[in-house]
Design a protein around this motif. Structure first.
Motif, short mmCIF file in Angstrom:
data_model
loop_
_atom_site.label_atom_id
_atom_site.label_comp_id
_atom_site.label_asym_id
_atom_site.label_seq_id
_atom_site.Cartn_x
_atom_site.Cartn_y
_atom_site.Cartn_z
N SER A 48 0.82 -0.93 -0.06
CA SER A 48 0.10 0.03 0.03
C SER A 48 0.95 1.26 0.07
N TRP A 49 1.44 1.50 -1.13
CA TRP A 49 2.66 2.41 -1.32
C TRP A 49 2.26 3.99 -1.25
N ASP A 50 0.99 4.24 -1.14
CA ASP A 50 0.35 5.54 -1.03
C ASP A 50 0.24 5.71 0.62
N GLN A 51 -0.31 4.74 1.19
CA GLN A 51 -0.34 4.96 2.66
C GLN A 51 0.98 4.99 3.24
N ALA A 52 1.89 4.18 2.81
CA ALA A 52 3.06 4.20 3.29
C ALA A 52 3.99 5.45 3.18
N GLY A 53 3.78 6.06 2.08
CA GLY A 53 4.23 7.45 1.88
C GLY A 53 3.45 8.52 2.73
N LYS A 54 2.30 8.39 3.14
CA LYS A 54 1.72 9.31 3.79
C LYS A 54 2.13 9.25 5.41
N ALA A 55 2.38 7.71 5.66
CA ALA A 55 2.79 7.78 7.06
C ALA A 55 4.32 8.11 7.30
N ASN A 56 5.18 7.87 6.17
CA ASN A 56 6.48 8.52 6.43
C ASN A 56 6.60 10.06 6.49
N ALA A 60 8.14 12.27 9.14
CA ALA A 60 9.25 13.39 9.16
C ALA A 60 8.49 14.52 9.77
N ASN A 61 7.21 15.00 9.85
CA ASN A 61 6.66 16.10 10.46
C ASN A 61 6.95 16.03 11.99
N CYS A 62 7.06 14.80 12.77
CA CYS A 62 7.24 14.50 14.08
C CYS A 62 8.69 14.79 14.22
N PHE A 63 9.55 14.33 13.46
CA PHE A 63 10.98 14.63 13.81
C PHE A 63 11.13 16.19 13.50
N LEU A 64 10.43 16.60 12.65
CA LEU A 64 10.97 18.19 12.65
C LEU A 64 10.28 19.09 13.79
N LYS A 65 9.16 18.37 14.46
CA LYS A 65 8.85 19.13 15.81
C LYS A 65 9.67 18.69 16.79
N SER A 66 10.27 17.70 16.79
CA SER A 66 11.38 17.43 17.94
C SER A 66 12.70 17.88 17.54
N ASP A 71 16.81 13.22 10.72
CA ASP A 71 16.02 12.05 10.62
C ASP A 71 14.69 12.45 9.69
N ALA A 72 14.41 13.84 9.88
CA ALA A 72 13.26 14.14 9.07
C ALA A 72 13.52 14.11 7.51
N ALA A 73 14.76 14.11 7.29
CA ALA A 73 15.22 14.41 5.82
C ALA A 73 14.99 12.79 5.37
N ASN A 74 15.63 11.99 6.26
CA ASN A 74 15.68 10.66 6.01
C ASN A 74 14.11 10.09 5.98
N ALA A 75 13.23 10.46 6.55
CA ALA A 75 11.91 10.02 6.69
C ALA A 75 11.16 10.53 5.29
N TYR A 76 11.56 11.69 4.81
CA TYR A 76 11.11 12.20 3.39
C TYR A 76 11.72 11.54 2.24
N ALA A 92 8.60 13.40 -6.04
CA ALA A 92 9.41 14.64 -6.24
C ALA A 92 9.28 15.55 -5.06
N SER A 93 7.99 15.86 -4.57
CA SER A 93 7.63 16.78 -3.70
C SER A 93 8.44 16.35 -2.30
N CYS A 94 8.27 15.09 -1.88
CA CYS A 94 8.94 14.65 -0.58
C CYS A 94 10.47 14.66 -0.73
N LEU A 95 11.15 14.46 -2.00
CA LEU A 95 12.47 14.66 -2.06
C LEU A 95 12.98 16.13 -2.04
N GLU A 96 12.13 17.11 -2.64
CA GLU A 96 12.36 18.24 -2.35
C GLU A 96 12.52 18.79 -0.89
N GLN A 97 11.46 18.24 -0.32
CA GLN A 97 11.45 18.59 1.16
C GLN A 97 12.69 18.16 1.99
N ALA A 98 13.33 17.08 1.50
CA ALA A 98 14.57 16.38 2.04
C ALA A 98 15.68 17.51 1.55
#
Length: 289
Positions: A48-56, A60-66, A71-76, A92-98
């Protein structure tokens, strides 16, 4: 797979509960990130690739909060791998965030690497304009980090696709830069004549005989051995047929070169453009007479 989906949803529910609750010890964001990582892995096992992407992305947002940017970049980047299976734009959008995070923390070589990966996503999706944009960003970052070999790989991609889009000046600039660099590298010298040939073909596409003549003089100054190559003679002969507006002779020159050094699809396509222009000019002259 069904079991993995159930597990993933349970992990995600626990993570949401952590985020919405209080935490007396440790960090609720780190705890939630751990659970979301487990959820992403279970979604991945369930394909379930879409759901896996959303979870990651949530992870990433959790790591940014802390304030855990690495680790946030790795999650993206993990999210990008998931989305790559189903949605190039999201990947591409996720990689750009990283990339933005890596730039923030001074990891420019990582930023360059992921800009190149974004370019390759768009390349595989046949979105050539976007691919060029990101290969340019990657080349710039690799250059700033003095990773010249990777910068040149990107420049060759830019040149290839720019020529396809008839952006000949950009293509010429890239081929010439790579040729110049390769001259100073014993392992790469053998490739110089190929880069100069490609640049020369781009000059031919412009339909300007003066341009190709000047380019050949420049290339022979750049690399004195170039004048004795089959590539240089080929470009000079083609320029002559264009100047004489002789389509039959043009065809013979191309056939002769191809019999000795087979033309790849890219070169054949560009030379066909040159031939079509030459034929149009010949017809135009016939009409005038």
């Amino acid at each position: 797979m069904g079991d993995q989906l159930v597990k993933a949803k349970e992990f995600e529910k626990k993570a949401d509960k952590k985020l919405n609750g209080w935490c007396l010890f440790g960090s609720k964001y780190d705890d939630a990130a751990q659970l979301l990582g487990d959820a992403a892995n279970s979604y991945k096992l369930a394909k379930s690739w879409d759901q896996a992407g959303k979870a990651n992305v949530k992870r990433a947002n959790c790591f940014l909060k802390s304030e855990n940017k690495h680790d946030a970049a790795n999650a993206y980047t993990e999210a990008a791998k998931n989305y790559k299976k189903v949605n190039t734009n999201e990947a591409a959008s996720c990689l750009e965030q990283a990339v933005n995070i890596y730039c923030e923390i001074g990891r420019l070589s990582m930023a360059a690497r992921y800009y190149k990966e974004i370019a390759e996503y768009y390349e595989s999706d046949q979105n050539i304009k976007q691919a060029i944009t990101y290969f340019e960003k990657a080349a710039e970052f690799f250059q700033s980090e003095e990773v010249s070999s990777s910068a040149n790989q990107c420049k060759l991609k830019i040149a290839q696709y720019a020529a396809q889009l008839q952006q000949y000046e950009k293509a010429i600039k890239m081929y010439e830069e790579v040729a110049q660099y390769s001259l100073n590298n014993n392992l790469l010298k053998y490739g110089v004549k190929g880069h100069l040939l490609n640049a020369g073909i781009c000059h031919l596409c412009k339909g300007d005989v003066v341009s190709i003549t000047n380019a050949l003089e420049k290339y022979q100054d750049l690399d004195p051995t170039f004048s004795g190559t089959r590539e240089c003679k080929f470009l000079a002969n083609i320029a002559r047929t264009i100047d004489e507006e002789d389509v039959a002779q043009f065809t013979d020159v191309v056939k002769e070169f191809d019999s000795m050094t087979p033309l790849d699809t890219w070169k054949a396509t560009l030379l066909l453009r040159v031939k079509e222009k030459l034929k149009a000019k010949e017809l135009e002259d016939d009409d005038l007479t």
